[in-house]
Enzyme design. Structure first.
Site, PDB file in Angstrom:
ATOM      1  N   LYS A 124      -6.862  31.022  18.644  1.00 18.29           N
ATOM      2  CA  LYS A 124      -6.150  31.618  17.506  1.00 18.29           C
ATOM      3  C   LYS A 124      -6.666  30.962  16.241  1.00 18.29           C
ATOM      4  O   LYS A 124      -7.132  29.820  16.272  1.00 18.29           O
ATOM      5  CB  LYS A 124      -4.650  31.332  17.636  1.00 18.29           C
ATOM      6  CG  LYS A 124      -3.798  32.293  16.863  1.00 18.29           C
ATOM      7  CD  LYS A 124      -3.528  33.539  17.676  1.00 18.29           C
ATOM      8  CE  LYS A 124      -2.813  34.603  16.914  1.00 18.29           C
ATOM      9  NZ  LYS A 124      -2.360  35.688  17.816  1.00 18.29           N
ATOM     10  N   ASP A 164      -4.076  39.736  13.232  1.00 20.21           N
ATOM     11  CA  ASP A 164      -2.714  39.287  13.536  1.00 20.21           C
ATOM     12  C   ASP A 164      -1.940  39.545  12.235  1.00 20.21           C
ATOM     13  O   ASP A 164      -2.386  40.373  11.425  1.00 20.21           O
ATOM     14  CB  ASP A 164      -2.719  37.791  13.940  1.00 20.21           C
ATOM     15  CG  ASP A 164      -1.423  37.375  14.630  1.00 20.21           C
ATOM     16  OD1 ASP A 164      -1.281  37.635  15.827  1.00 20.21           O
ATOM     17  OD2 ASP A 164      -0.531  36.805  13.966  1.00 20.21           O
TER      18      ASP A 164
HETATM   19  N1  GLU Z   1      -3.117  38.879  17.503  1.00 15.01           N
HETATM   20  C1  GLU Z   1      -2.940  39.662  18.697  1.00 15.01           C
HETATM   21  C2  GLU Z   1      -2.162  38.881  19.727  1.00 15.01           C
HETATM   22  O1  GLU Z   1      -1.280  38.127  19.371  1.00 15.01           O
HETATM   23  C3  GLU Z   1      -4.245  40.271  19.188  1.00 15.01           C
HETATM   24  C4  GLU Z   1      -5.334  39.324  19.489  1.00 15.01           C
HETATM   25  C5  GLU Z   1      -6.704  39.990  19.799  1.00 15.01           C
HETATM   26  O2  GLU Z   1      -6.773  41.208  19.844  1.00 15.01           O
HETATM   27  O3  GLU Z   1      -7.630  39.229  20.003  1.00 15.01           O
HETATM   28  O4  GLU Z   1      -2.326  39.008  20.910  1.00 15.01           O
END
Ligand code: GLU
Length: 448
Positions: A124, A164
């Site tokens: 992340k 996100d």
């Molecule tokens: N931010 C999204 C999550 O919390 C998607 C992450 C992504 O597609 O890599 O899963």
């Protein structure tokens, strides 16, 4: 070291990172039966290893606002675990972003991504940059500056960021452009790209739609259906509006959405025309409250929706948006299912309360995994340079959400967590996700 000793260590060492400690404890407290059945996990210190990210990259972002003033923000990428595939997870731009928030999100992402059954590890990233009130040029300059630094640490087979909170199609496009410009490489290094230049159909819809597909599976086990059910949704972003859209498509009645300013309530439910209007309004950063003049309904300034009666809640705004008092109101107002569209929207006390009242509860790492699952499909489409149709992706998404549901439910049974028909999806999904990662780590020896 036992799990409880490992938790204590995390609590002491990271007392200043409350969200991270919360996420770690939630997993730790539910995987004890798995640990008892697999002594090799303790021997290999799997839990102790998994609570420390592979690495955290921290950097500074200098950029210039429209007045020509120099602005300085902080950025991070938490590369948590690549046991099952390249680090994968979104990038969040929000003033609340710090290492605790990104570590909780990255930690959850490991198990969420494992649950999809697709080859993706967990990571992340983000920045404390506040996109609110910024012009398009400022957003562009910030995204360029962010990727100018981040590009050193990501690549299609190593770490693949996405969106996100605060990062959608526009921001991903700017970041992708900068990556391409710096590396001279056109690759699937980011997901959530525009359809037409590498993006997958349905990526935008996937998280919200996937959460509702998960809900359908939960309802089916209880011999119920979504038809006619009143659904309280929070948030007004990508996840919320697509969750509301899918609820409406399947015959349910989505009656609320919300943002930081308050809650919008329409007892007749949001049909497609209203949802399209809401999407447009949010795209233009205009107030949700304007809805009332156009379609009726009520605007509750500064309030959450939990005082409203309903059958199902899909909290899809942000972490810890539902506290114990909110959970009490939910139970008192007839909510029977809680499906987390956001990551960790319920506090630990709120989870305890709804579970004590046998409200069926789907944690975010299971229920909102549809988004990252379609991201993984975007990666594979980029690799083979061929694209799938909307229907093909939708079918895959439905099957993935069903698999996550079924594997969590059967782990809940297998490890004796199901109580008189009440499935422990929290324990089940933590056990399934953790086991997949732990087995890989044991196979690797003591690397990773
Ligand atoms: N931010 C999204 C999550 O919390 C998607 C992450 C992504 O597609 O890599 O899963």
């Amino acid at each position: 070291m036992s799990i409880s000793q490992a938790i204590e260590k995390v609590e002491t060492r990271y007392a200043h990172q409350p969200e991270f400690v919360q996420a770690v404890k939630e997993v730790a407290l539910t995987i004890a039966p798995l640990y008892d059945a697999h002594p090799e996990y303790e021997k290999n210190k799997i839990f102790e290893r998994l609570v420390e990210p592979d690495r955290i990259i921290a950097f500074r972002i200098n950029w210039e606002n429209d007045k020509g003033e120099v602005q300085v923000n902080r950025g991070w990428r938490v590369q948590f675990s690549n046991a099952l595939g390249p680090y994968k997870g979104g990038v969040r731009f929000h003033p609340t972003v710090n290492q605790s928030v990104l570590k909780f999100l990255g930690f959850e992402q490991i198990f969420k991504n494992a649950l999809t059954g697709l080859p993706i590890g967990g990571g992340k990233g983000g920045s404390d940059f506040d996109p609110k009130g910024k012009s398009d040029s400022e957003i562009r300059r910030f995204c360029y500056a962010f990727m100018r630094e981040l590009h050193h640490y990501v690549s299609k087979d190593m770490d693949v960021p996405a969106g996100d909170i605060g990062v959608g199609g526009r921001e991903v496009s700017y970041m992708f452009a900068m990556y391409k410009n710096l590396t001279h490489e056109y690759s699937g290094v980011l997901t959530g790209k525009g359809v037409g230049f590498g993006g997958s159909l349905m990526r935008t819809e996937a998280t919200g739609y996937g959460a509702v597909y998960f809900l359908e599976n939960m309802l089916k086990v209880q011999n119920e259906s979504i038809e006619g059910k009143r659904v309280l949704v929070t948030g007004a972003g990508n996840v919320s509006l697509h969750a509301a859209e899918k609820v409406n498509m399947l015959g349910g009645i989505a009656i609320t959405v919300s943002d930081s300013k308050g809650t919008l309530y329409d007892e007749n439910g949001f049909d497609q025309e209203k949802i399209d209007w809401l999407k447009k309004q949010k795209d233009q950063s205009k107030p949700l409250a304007d809805y009332v003049d156009k379609f009726g309904g009520e605007w509750f300034a500064g309030k959450k929706p939990w005082h409203i009666k309903g059958d199902i809640a899909i909290p899809s705004a942000t972490q810890n948006e539902v506290d114990e008092d909110d959970a009490k109101m939910m139970v008192d107002n007839g909510i029977k299912y809680v499906v987390e569209g956001a990551n960790m929207p319920l506090t630990a006390e709120a989870i305890d309360h709804i579970r004590e009242h046998r409200v069926h509860y789907a944690p975010g790492k299971a229920a909102n995994a549809g988004g990252v699952a379609v991201s993984a499909l975007e990666m594979s489409q980029n690799s083979v340079r061929q694209y799938k149709s909307f229907e093909q992706i939708d079918t895959r998404l439905k099957n993935i959400m069903k698999d996550i549901h079924d594997s969590a439910a059967s782990a809940s049974d297998k490890y004796n967590q199901t109580d008189n028909g009440y499935i422990d999806y929290m324990a089940g999904s933590n056990i399934v996700g953790f086991k997949r990662v732990a087995d890989a780590l044991c196979a690797y020896g003591i690397l990773n």
